[in-house]
Write a protein that holds these residues in place. Sequence first.
Motif, PDB file in Angstrom:
ATOM      1  N   SER A 289     -24.578  26.961 -58.532  1.00 44.91           N
ATOM      2  CA  SER A 289     -23.391  27.550 -57.535  1.00 44.91           C
ATOM      3  C   SER A 289     -22.082  26.869 -57.842  1.00 44.91           C
ATOM      4  N   THR A 290     -22.383  25.503 -58.631  1.00 46.42           N
ATOM      5  CA  THR A 290     -21.259  24.440 -59.074  1.00 46.42           C
ATOM      6  C   THR A 290     -20.635  25.197 -59.676  1.00 46.42           C
ATOM      7  N   GLU A 293     -18.681  27.931 -57.627  1.00 41.23           N
ATOM      8  CA  GLU A 293     -17.683  27.454 -56.891  1.00 41.23           C
ATOM      9  C   GLU A 293     -16.606  27.320 -57.394  1.00 41.23           C
ATOM     10  N   MET A 294     -16.863  26.657 -58.734  1.00 43.24           N
ATOM     11  CA  MET A 294     -15.573  26.342 -59.950  1.00 43.24           C
ATOM     12  C   MET A 294     -14.705  27.407 -60.156  1.00 43.24           C
ATOM     13  N   THR A 295     -15.472  28.071 -60.803  1.00 44.50           N
ATOM     14  CA  THR A 295     -14.801  30.063 -60.804  1.00 44.50           C
ATOM     15  C   THR A 295     -14.345  30.201 -59.775  1.00 44.50           C
ATOM     16  N   ARG A 296     -14.641  29.856 -58.516  1.00 43.57           N
ATOM     17  CA  ARG A 296     -13.718  30.738 -57.531  1.00 43.57           C
ATOM     18  C   ARG A 296     -12.235  29.913 -57.511  1.00 43.57           C
TER      19      ARG A 296
ATOM     20  N   ARG B  42      -7.616  29.382 -47.418  1.00 42.51           N
ATOM     21  CA  ARG B  42      -8.964  29.425 -47.397  1.00 42.51           C
ATOM     22  C   ARG B  42     -10.568  28.760 -46.662  1.00 42.51           C
ATOM     23  N   TRP B  44     -13.069  25.709 -48.265  1.00 35.95           N
ATOM     24  CA  TRP B  44     -13.313  25.183 -49.089  1.00 35.95           C
ATOM     25  C   TRP B  44     -14.890  24.246 -48.706  1.00 35.95           C
ATOM     26  N   LEU B  47     -17.756  24.914 -51.463  1.00 36.24           N
ATOM     27  CA  LEU B  47     -17.239  23.575 -53.353  1.00 36.24           C
ATOM     28  C   LEU B  47     -17.330  22.656 -52.113  1.00 36.24           C
ATOM     29  N   VAL B  50     -20.975  21.507 -52.982  1.00 34.41           N
ATOM     30  CA  VAL B  50     -21.843  21.662 -54.170  1.00 34.41           C
ATOM     31  C   VAL B  50     -20.766  20.585 -55.055  1.00 34.41           C
ATOM     32  N   ILE B  51     -20.074  19.935 -54.810  1.00 31.98           N
ATOM     33  CA  ILE B  51     -19.438  18.510 -54.729  1.00 31.98           C
ATOM     34  C   ILE B  51     -19.015  17.103 -54.076  1.00 31.98           C
ATOM     35  N   PHE B  59     -13.111  20.218 -65.690  1.00 33.77           N
ATOM     36  CA  PHE B  59     -13.208  21.805 -65.667  1.00 33.77           C
ATOM     37  C   PHE B  59     -12.468  22.321 -66.759  1.00 33.77           C
ATOM     38  N   TYR B  61     -10.868  25.826 -68.047  1.00 36.73           N
ATOM     39  CA  TYR B  61     -10.605  27.309 -68.318  1.00 36.73           C
ATOM     40  C   TYR B  61      -9.507  27.697 -69.339  1.00 36.73           C
TER      41      TYR B  61
END
Lengths: 347, 116
Positions: A289-290, A293-296, B42, B44, B47, B50-51, B59, B61
């Motif tokens: 899920s982490t 969410e980071m992908t989103r 949006r 969030w 998000l 989860v964090i 991260f 990318y």
Amino acid sequence: MKKILFVDDEQQMQQFFLEGIKHFNVPFEAVVADSGERALKIVQKEFVSVVITDLKMPRMDGLTLLRKLKLGYPEIPVIIISAYGNDKIKEMARKNGALFFLEKPCAIEKIIGAINATLKKESDGGSMHGITPGMFLQLIEMEEKTCTVRLVNTLTNEQGVLFFIDGNLCDAGIAGSRGIDAAYVIFGWNNVSLSIQNYCGLKENRINSDLQGILLEAMRRKDEEEEKENEVIWLDTEEEAVEEKTGTGITHTEEEVDLSNEEICSLVQDRLGRECLPEDIVSDGSWDSTFNEMTRLGDNLGTGKVKVGFVDTGSSHNYILVPGRQTKALAMNRTCPRDKIMDLFSR
Amino acid sequence: MKEIFKDILAIDGVSGVLLFSRQGRVVFQEMVLPLSENPEQRDWKSLTTVIKNVTEADFIYENGRIYIRNSAAGHLLVLMELFTSVAMVRLSCDMIMPALNKQAHGSKGIRSFFKW
């Protein structure tokens, strides 16, 4: 580990000290020198926490050594041990900055007691762990503190010292370097443990430079160094890729690669050494899920696909998230250099 | 608020700063270049859920990097180019944390602004 330097021209005394401390569980290691000159050479190259010196020695006596140390290395406390302990000499030693005066013959317990008491003073202003020197600097500056700060890089165990007078950084030292160059090295450390002594033996500002400027230059130097290291890793990888291609005729695309736990461990060990091996690898879906969410988030911000992630939850481990058909979370020791690990997996 | 983030935004390669409340709302954003879709539009919440226990995250990318720091004011997110000095971003975040935490714990007005 703290290093204690024992200076005495008599080999018998050196042996007495080295053998004596073996019987106790002491929080330091000992080195010996047979003269003041040799002692100065050692403190120039190595980070020494306490010096214990005899007074009567040929060429450079203990008092001269004491004066030189206080001038060049004011963070090093000095303990005098001598058979010539009349009041006048004791007073001279005290005025020149000696912390203790022990009279020969002296029991090893008494010497260890004096060392421990000296080391304890190093943190009379408190100690902190797991912080960046930059953050700490801001606090010292804000509080306009006058203090001596001793730091240990938790990753490499390198030691350093910073001197502050009224919140201004006045000098810095690491093994083999003093002044602004040492400050650049210390401020490049990511994670340190430090102890604050509410005293600064330095009387003058030897740095005379803007603190923000020092921090920026330290970061620039660190980045430059990391870039160089990464170039070496990158070159190695390219060579191996060519080797693999010519050997088997197969090249792997990024999408096809889903590293096994063994492959991950072998990659980390080859590139970064055994000490950076993950302590555990989790791929039970708990991190999906982490990752999703980071992908989103990345989709929304236009950064594309996730290549690697780092997560610190404040627990005993940091986690490196590696994408694949299953997200793998590598539980890393907190002292592992995360930038290097991330760089490795992002490539 | 903009004043607090000015040093981070001045770092070479940093393309924006976002501050998420714990409810998943964007309470502050400053982007060097406008995004194709405004993150404020949006939700969030998933998000930030989860964090919520994450103190720090980073991260990488394909086309950028996102650095996240938890603060009393919410989750601070720094969007940057791949070449950006993360050490510098980290350091700047360290430096603004006292000010950011002070804002969150400061006046009732500001506190209510973050809507815990």
